[in-house]
Design a protein around this motif. Structure first.
Motif, PDB file in Angstrom:
ATOM      1  N   ASP A  82      -4.259  -5.081  -8.721  1.00 46.56           N
ATOM      2  CA  ASP A  82      -4.061  -3.650  -8.540  1.00 46.56           C
ATOM      3  C   ASP A  82      -5.419  -3.007  -8.287  1.00 46.56           C
ATOM      4  O   ASP A  82      -6.402  -3.324  -8.973  1.00 46.56           O
ATOM      5  N   PHE A  83      -5.488  -2.146  -7.301  1.00 43.60           N
ATOM      6  CA  PHE A  83      -6.712  -1.407  -7.010  1.00 43.60           C
ATOM      7  C   PHE A  83      -6.576  -0.001  -7.560  1.00 43.60           C
ATOM      8  O   PHE A  83      -5.596   0.686  -7.277  1.00 43.60           O
ATOM      9  N   ASP A  84      -7.565   0.449  -8.343  1.00 41.15           N
ATOM     10  CA  ASP A  84      -7.496   1.787  -8.924  1.00 41.15           C
ATOM     11  C   ASP A  84      -7.876   2.843  -7.879  1.00 41.15           C
ATOM     12  O   ASP A  84      -8.158   2.524  -6.715  1.00 41.15           O
ATOM     13  N   ALA A  85      -7.894   4.113  -8.288  1.00 39.84           N
ATOM     14  CA  ALA A  85      -8.183   5.218  -7.372  1.00 39.84           C
ATOM     15  C   ALA A  85      -9.569   5.112  -6.739  1.00 39.84           C
ATOM     16  O   ALA A  85      -9.805   5.662  -5.667  1.00 39.84           O
TER      17      ALA A  85
ATOM     18  N   ILE B  28       0.875  -1.167   0.000  1.00 39.88           N
ATOM     19  CA  ILE B  28       0.000   0.000   0.000  1.00 39.88           C
ATOM     20  C   ILE B  28       0.909   1.213   0.000  1.00 39.88           C
ATOM     21  O   ILE B  28       1.790   1.334   0.857  1.00 39.88           O
ATOM     22  N   PHE B  29       0.716   2.105  -0.954  1.00 38.31           N
ATOM     23  CA  PHE B  29       1.559   3.275  -1.086  1.00 38.31           C
ATOM     24  C   PHE B  29       0.687   4.519  -1.145  1.00 38.31           C
ATOM     25  O   PHE B  29      -0.347   4.532  -1.813  1.00 38.31           O
TER      26      PHE B  29
ATOM     27  N   ARG C 237       6.283   2.811   1.818  1.00 38.33           N
ATOM     28  CA  ARG C 237       5.167   1.873   1.954  1.00 38.33           C
ATOM     29  C   ARG C 237       4.288   2.322   3.108  1.00 38.33           C
ATOM     30  O   ARG C 237       4.760   2.556   4.207  1.00 38.33           O
ATOM     31  N   ALA C 238       2.989   2.419   2.862  1.00 35.96           N
ATOM     32  CA  ALA C 238       2.066   2.914   3.875  1.00 35.96           C
ATOM     33  C   ALA C 238       1.736   1.871   4.930  1.00 35.96           C
ATOM     34  O   ALA C 238       1.158   2.194   5.949  1.00 35.96           O
TER      35      ALA C 238
ATOM     36  N   GLN D 212      -6.836   9.915  -1.664  1.00 35.34           N
ATOM     37  CA  GLN D 212      -7.126   9.649  -3.071  1.00 35.34           C
ATOM     38  C   GLN D 212      -5.901   9.168  -3.847  1.00 35.34           C
ATOM     39  O   GLN D 212      -6.033   8.545  -4.885  1.00 35.34           O
ATOM     40  N   ALA D 213      -4.709   9.458  -3.324  1.00 38.82           N
ATOM     41  CA  ALA D 213      -3.476   9.044  -4.001  1.00 38.82           C
ATOM     42  C   ALA D 213      -3.056   7.625  -3.625  1.00 38.82           C
ATOM     43  O   ALA D 213      -2.068   7.123  -4.139  1.00 38.82           O
ATOM     44  N   ARG D 214      -3.808   7.001  -2.738  1.00 38.60           N
ATOM     45  CA  ARG D 214      -3.415   5.661  -2.276  1.00 38.60           C
ATOM     46  C   ARG D 214      -3.499   4.647  -3.406  1.00 38.60           C
ATOM     47  O   ARG D 214      -4.465   4.590  -4.150  1.00 38.60           O
ATOM     48  N   ARG D 215      -2.441   3.831  -3.520  1.00 41.95           N
ATOM     49  CA  ARG D 215      -2.398   2.715  -4.463  1.00 41.95           C
ATOM     50  C   ARG D 215      -2.106   1.473  -3.657  1.00 41.95           C
ATOM     51  O   ARG D 215      -1.292   1.498  -2.744  1.00 41.95           O
ATOM     52  N   MET D 216      -2.761   0.391  -4.002  1.00 33.62           N
ATOM     53  CA  MET D 216      -2.457  -0.860  -3.324  1.00 33.62           C
ATOM     54  C   MET D 216      -2.648  -2.017  -4.281  1.00 33.62           C
ATOM     55  O   MET D 216      -3.375  -1.912  -5.271  1.00 33.62           O
TER      56      MET D 216
END
Length: 181
Positions: A140-143, A49-50, A104-105, A54-58
């Motif tokens: 991959d999870f989108d926005a 998770i980064f 990494r979050a 709204q900018a989170r990507r995982m």
């Protein structure tokens, strides 16, 4: 125990399948290397998770590697840095920071559960004879938080530094600067 210890190597070589979900890039590559050396399938699962808001990507990489392929051949391991003379080179694509907390979050149990579930499905299909080649799935999870799943071909590299120990078994420990001795 650490994967680079003699007791771990002794135990791992007797397993039918090696499963790695380590949060340490070196442990992930060593597990893959032992799978190559002892001709064992390796299921490697990594999640990340980064960012945040709204900018989170995982997402996750779920790789079932059959003998003849390793993690280096299948996209590398993010965060693995090796010394190359006075320069530092990253093995595979990924972050180069030594402190993973900077980029990494963290971890999310539900993301890990989905990745492990997909990995177990791959193992079930391997046992059932539906999988005959190494398989790499990238989730991959989108926005908007919607997941997608991509199948990425695994292209073994005939000059791969990890795959060079294929079928070397116990001789592998003599070639590595590990705590096997």
């Amino acid at each position: 125990m650490s994967v680079d210890s003699l007791p771990a190597a002794t135990t791992l070589r007797s397993m039918d399948v090696l499963i790695g979900c380590a949060d340490d890039p070196v442990a992930r590559v060593l597990t893959s290397l032992l799978g190559v050396a002892y001709l064992r399938p390796v299921l490697d699962i990594g999640t990340g998770i980064f960012g945040d808001g709204q900018a989170r990507r995982m997402g996750a990489d779920i790789r079932l590697l059959l003998p003849g392929a390793c993690l280096v051949c299948a996209g590398g391991v993010p965060g693995l840095v090796r010394a190359s003379g006075s320069q530092r080179a990253t093995v595979g694509a990924g972050r180069q920071s030594a402190d993973w907390r900077v980029e990494r979050a963290g971890s999310l149990r539900t993301l890990n559960q989905v990745a492990v579930g997909l990995g177990l499905r791959l193992l079930e299909d391997l046992v059932a004879g539906r999988i005959a080649a190494s398989t790499w799935l990238r989730m991959d999870f989108d926005a908007d938080g919607v997941p997608s799943l991509e199948h990425i071909p695994v292209q073994p590299n005939p000059v791969c530094p990890v795959c060079r120990v294929s079928a070397c078994g116990d001789e592998t420990s003599k070639q590595l600067p590990l705590r096997f001795a």
